[in-house]
Design a protein around this motif. Structure first.
Motif, PDB file in Angstrom:
ATOM      1  N   SER A 159       0.830  -1.213   0.000  1.00 62.47           N
ATOM      2  CA  SER A 159       0.000   0.000   0.000  1.00 62.47           C
ATOM      3  C   SER A 159       0.856   1.251   0.000  1.00 62.47           C
ATOM      4  CB  SER A 159      -0.921   0.008   1.220  1.00 62.47           C
ATOM      5  OG  SER A 159      -1.828  -1.047   1.191  1.00 62.47           O
ATOM      6  N   THR A 160       1.902   1.249   0.829  1.00 59.74           N
ATOM      7  CA  THR A 160       2.805   2.397   0.882  1.00 59.74           C
ATOM      8  C   THR A 160       3.532   2.573  -0.444  1.00 59.74           C
ATOM      9  OG1 THR A 160       3.114   2.109   3.260  1.00 59.74           O
ATOM     10  CG2 THR A 160       4.769   3.425   2.104  1.00 59.74           C
ATOM     11  N   ALA A 161       3.971   1.445  -1.031  1.00 59.66           N
ATOM     12  CA  ALA A 161       4.674   1.500  -2.318  1.00 59.66           C
ATOM     13  C   ALA A 161       3.773   2.052  -3.417  1.00 59.66           C
ATOM     14  CB  ALA A 161       5.173   0.106  -2.699  1.00 59.66           C
ATOM     15  N   ALA A 162       2.466   1.833  -3.288  1.00 58.91           N
ATOM     16  CA  ALA A 162       1.523   2.314  -4.305  1.00 58.91           C
ATOM     17  C   ALA A 162       1.031   3.732  -4.022  1.00 58.91           C
ATOM     18  CB  ALA A 162       0.334   1.358  -4.402  1.00 58.91           C
ATOM     19  N   THR A 163       0.720   4.012  -2.743  1.00 57.31           N
ATOM     20  CA  THR A 163       0.105   5.304  -2.414  1.00 57.31           C
ATOM     21  C   THR A 163       1.100   6.458  -2.415  1.00 57.31           C
ATOM     22  OG1 THR A 163       0.363   4.817  -0.036  1.00 57.31           O
ATOM     23  CG2 THR A 163      -1.753   4.271  -1.062  1.00 57.31           C
ATOM     24  N   TRP A 164       2.348   6.213  -2.000  1.00 51.86           N
ATOM     25  CA  TRP A 164       3.339   7.300  -1.925  1.00 51.86           C
ATOM     26  C   TRP A 164       3.557   7.963  -3.288  1.00 51.86           C
ATOM     27  CZ3 TRP A 164       7.918   9.239  -3.624  1.00 51.86           C
ATOM     28  CH2 TRP A 164       8.560  10.181  -2.813  1.00 51.86           C
ATOM     29  N   PRO A 165       3.890   7.179  -4.335  1.00 54.08           N
ATOM     30  CA  PRO A 165       4.068   7.839  -5.645  1.00 54.08           C
ATOM     31  C   PRO A 165       2.790   8.428  -6.212  1.00 54.08           C
ATOM     32  CG  PRO A 165       4.256   5.448  -5.853  1.00 54.08           C
ATOM     33  CD  PRO A 165       4.230   5.756  -4.391  1.00 54.08           C
ATOM     34  N   ILE A 166       1.645   7.777  -5.947  1.00 56.49           N
ATOM     35  CA  ILE A 166       0.382   8.327  -6.443  1.00 56.49           C
ATOM     36  C   ILE A 166       0.104   9.687  -5.802  1.00 56.49           C
ATOM     37  CG2 ILE A 166      -2.136   8.038  -6.354  1.00 56.49           C
ATOM     38  CD1 ILE A 166      -1.696   5.061  -6.842  1.00 56.49           C
ATOM     39  N   THR A 191      -7.433  10.394   1.394  1.00 58.16           N
ATOM     40  CA  THR A 191      -8.036   9.317   2.183  1.00 58.16           C
ATOM     41  C   THR A 191      -8.845   8.365   1.313  1.00 58.16           C
ATOM     42  OG1 THR A 191      -8.181  10.788   4.105  1.00 58.16           O
ATOM     43  CG2 THR A 191      -9.500   8.779   4.160  1.00 58.16           C
ATOM     44  N   ILE A 192      -9.671   8.898   0.425  1.00 58.72           N
ATOM     45  CA  ILE A 192     -10.508   8.065  -0.438  1.00 58.72           C
ATOM     46  C   ILE A 192      -9.655   7.206  -1.363  1.00 58.72           C
ATOM     47  CG2 ILE A 192     -12.240   8.092  -2.275  1.00 58.72           C
ATOM     48  CD1 ILE A 192     -13.305  10.692  -1.050  1.00 58.72           C
ATOM     49  N   VAL A 193      -8.656   7.833  -1.986  1.00 59.50           N
ATOM     50  CA  VAL A 193      -7.777   7.109  -2.912  1.00 59.50           C
ATOM     51  C   VAL A 193      -7.019   6.013  -2.188  1.00 59.50           C
ATOM     52  CG1 VAL A 193      -5.754   7.326  -4.405  1.00 59.50           C
ATOM     53  CG2 VAL A 193      -7.561   9.053  -4.499  1.00 59.50           C
ATOM     54  N   PHE A 194      -6.489   6.312  -1.002  1.00 58.04           N
ATOM     55  CA  PHE A 194      -5.729   5.328  -0.247  1.00 58.04           C
ATOM     56  C   PHE A 194      -6.602   4.137   0.156  1.00 58.04           C
ATOM     57  CE2 PHE A 194      -2.032   8.124   1.488  1.00 58.04           C
ATOM     58  CZ  PHE A 194      -1.739   8.520   0.193  1.00 58.04           C
ATOM     59  N   ILE A 195      -7.834   4.419   0.581  1.00 62.24           N
ATOM     60  CA  ILE A 195      -8.737   3.324   0.978  1.00 62.24           C
ATOM     61  C   ILE A 195      -9.060   2.430  -0.220  1.00 62.24           C
ATOM     62  CG2 ILE A 195     -11.105   2.808   1.701  1.00 62.24           C
ATOM     63  CD1 ILE A 195     -10.935   5.147   3.628  1.00 62.24           C
ATOM     64  N   LEU A 196      -9.257   3.013  -1.395  1.00 65.39           N
ATOM     65  CA  LEU A 196      -9.543   2.226  -2.597  1.00 65.39           C
ATOM     66  C   LEU A 196      -8.358   1.331  -2.956  1.00 65.39           C
ATOM     67  CD1 LEU A 196     -11.356   4.879  -4.830  1.00 65.39           C
ATOM     68  CD2 LEU A 196     -12.374   2.892  -3.690  1.00 65.39           C
ATOM     69  N   ILE A 197      -7.143   1.862  -2.839  1.00 67.40           N
ATOM     70  CA  ILE A 197      -5.944   1.070  -3.134  1.00 67.40           C
ATOM     71  C   ILE A 197      -5.806  -0.075  -2.142  1.00 67.40           C
ATOM     72  CG2 ILE A 197      -3.410   1.120  -3.171  1.00 67.40           C
ATOM     73  CD1 ILE A 197      -3.654   4.024  -4.228  1.00 67.40           C
ATOM     74  N   ILE A 198      -5.993   0.229  -0.856  1.00 64.78           N
ATOM     75  CA  ILE A 198      -5.893  -0.804   0.188  1.00 64.78           C
ATOM     76  C   ILE A 198      -6.952  -1.872  -0.019  1.00 64.78           C
ATOM     77  CG2 ILE A 198      -6.151  -1.229   2.661  1.00 64.78           C
ATOM     78  CD1 ILE A 198      -4.967   1.621   3.094  1.00 64.78           C
ATOM     79  N   ALA A 199      -8.178  -1.458  -0.363  1.00 66.35           N
ATOM     80  CA  ALA A 199      -9.265  -2.419  -0.589  1.00 66.35           C
ATOM     81  C   ALA A 199      -8.927  -3.365  -1.727  1.00 66.35           C
ATOM     82  CB  ALA A 199     -10.559  -1.671  -0.884  1.00 66.35           C
ATOM     83  N   LEU A 252      -4.214   2.078   7.034  1.00 66.28           N
ATOM     84  CA  LEU A 252      -4.445   3.426   6.514  1.00 66.28           C
ATOM     85  C   LEU A 252      -3.541   4.434   7.219  1.00 66.28           C
ATOM     86  CD1 LEU A 252      -6.104   5.249   4.654  1.00 66.28           C
ATOM     87  CD2 LEU A 252      -7.784   5.474   6.484  1.00 66.28           C
ATOM     88  N   GLY A 253      -3.333   4.216   8.520  1.00 66.12           N
ATOM     89  CA  GLY A 253      -2.473   5.114   9.290  1.00 66.12           C
ATOM     90  C   GLY A 253      -1.043   5.137   8.777  1.00 66.12           C
ATOM     91  N   VAL A 254      -0.511   3.967   8.436  1.00 65.23           N
ATOM     92  CA  VAL A 254       0.852   3.892   7.905  1.00 65.23           C
ATOM     93  C   VAL A 254       0.978   4.696   6.626  1.00 65.23           C
ATOM     94  CG1 VAL A 254       2.542   2.337   6.831  1.00 65.23           C
ATOM     95  CG2 VAL A 254       1.471   1.691   8.975  1.00 65.23           C
ATOM     96  N   THR A 255       0.043   4.477   5.701  1.00 62.62           N
ATOM     97  CA  THR A 255       0.126   5.152   4.410  1.00 62.62           C
ATOM     98  C   THR A 255      -0.004   6.670   4.545  1.00 62.62           C
ATOM     99  OG1 THR A 255      -2.256   4.849   4.031  1.00 62.62           O
ATOM    100  CG2 THR A 255      -0.782   3.154   3.170  1.00 62.62           C
ATOM    101  N   PHE A 268      10.857   8.006  -0.393  1.00 62.72           N
ATOM    102  CA  PHE A 268      10.179   6.750  -0.732  1.00 62.72           C
ATOM    103  C   PHE A 268      10.788   5.550   0.011  1.00 62.72           C
ATOM    104  CE2 PHE A 268       9.568   3.106  -3.702  1.00 62.72           C
ATOM    105  CZ  PHE A 268       8.195   3.003  -3.575  1.00 62.72           C
ATOM    106  N   ILE A 269      12.124   5.456  -0.003  1.00 64.34           N
ATOM    107  CA  ILE A 269      12.807   4.329   0.654  1.00 64.34           C
ATOM    108  C   ILE A 269      12.508   4.342   2.152  1.00 64.34           C
ATOM    109  CG2 ILE A 269      15.026   3.238   1.173  1.00 64.34           C
ATOM    110  CD1 ILE A 269      14.158   3.032  -1.740  1.00 64.34           C
ATOM    111  N   GLN A 270      12.614   5.510   2.767  1.00 66.02           N
ATOM    112  CA  GLN A 270      12.319   5.632   4.199  1.00 66.02           C
ATOM    113  C   GLN A 270      10.871   5.240   4.502  1.00 66.02           C
ATOM    114  OE1 GLN A 270      13.980   7.837   2.401  1.00 66.02           O
ATOM    115  NE2 GLN A 270      15.939   8.131   3.421  1.00 66.02           N
ATOM    116  N   SER A 271       9.961   5.598   3.591  1.00 65.47           N
ATOM    117  CA  SER A 271       8.547   5.257   3.772  1.00 65.47           C
ATOM    118  C   SER A 271       8.333   3.748   3.730  1.00 65.47           C
ATOM    119  CB  SER A 271       7.693   5.934   2.691  1.00 65.47           C
ATOM    120  OG  SER A 271       7.780   7.338   2.792  1.00 65.47           O
TER     121      SER A 271
END
Length: 202
Positions: free
Chosen positions: A53-60, A75-83, A118-121, A136-139
């Motif tokens: 999720s972090t690898a996907a949401t950070w660059p997005i 928040t909405i975008v991150f929840i959709l990716i996680i789902a 969700l909190g992590v992302t 990104f790497i640190q994330s």
């Protein structure tokens, strides 16, 4: 660089533990920690979701939402990716590890709304805004450490609950009360690691 990444990793496990320090993900922590095997399986699934999720949401967020001034949709975008990721993991488990899939039951789809994931992302984005060197790497390291911290908390608490079940507990504390007392003591025990991580960061 390596020392900094190690400090981020250890902090995510010990002093910034999402369950025991930030109190996120309490639902699976209390619901799935009755048995060690289900606690471990749930934690591995959560760790995988956190990292991907972090690898996907950070660059997005960084390269799509911010340039288009759509950061308010975070928040909405991150929840959709996680789902979507949870649905994928659920399908894989159902096909290849049906025993674990059945053991996790309702808690597996609940990863979608697990506030720890969700909190992590979201918090890695905040850390990046506060400290430009947190990229990104640190994330990813933070997300992986958070997942391992989730695993450590779940496994430790599963062991504690198994010990509780094998002992005589006063009737007034049986059930949820003794579970919450044990959870609070487990959380307090992690405060002892603060000095170690602060020294590494220093």
């Amino acid at each position: 660089m390596m020392k900094s990444l190690l400090a981020i990793f250890l902090a995510a496990i010990l002093t910034e533990n999402y369950i025991l320090n930030k109190f996120l993900g309490i639902c699976p922590f209390l619901g799935v920690s009755k048995k060690l095997d289900t606690a471990t399986g749930m934690s591995i699934a959560v760790t995988v979701v956190m990292v991907i999720s972090t690898a996907a949401t950070w660059p997005i967020y960084t390269y799509v939402l911010v340039p288009l001034n759509l950061a308010y949709l975070q928040t909405i975008v991150f929840i959709l990716i996680i789902a979507a990721l949870v649905q994928f993991i659920e399908t894989v488990l159902k096909k290849y590890i049906p025993a674990l899939y059945n053991a996790l039951g309702i808690y597996l789809p609940l990863i979608t709304t697990n506030c720890a994931v969700l909190g992590v992302t979201m918090l890695v984005i905040e850390k990046g805004q506060a400290d430009p060197s947190f990229g990104f790497i640190q994330s990813l390291v933070n997300a992986f450490g958070s997942g391992i911290g989730f695993l450590v908390a779940m496994v430790l608490f599963a062991g504690v609950r198994e010990r509780i079940e094998n002992n005589d507990v006063p009737k007034c504390l049986q059930g949820l009360p003794i579970t919450l007392v044990a959870a609070s003591l487990t959380a307090v025990s992690f405060l002892g690691f603060q000095g170690i991580v602060d020294k590494m960061l220093g």
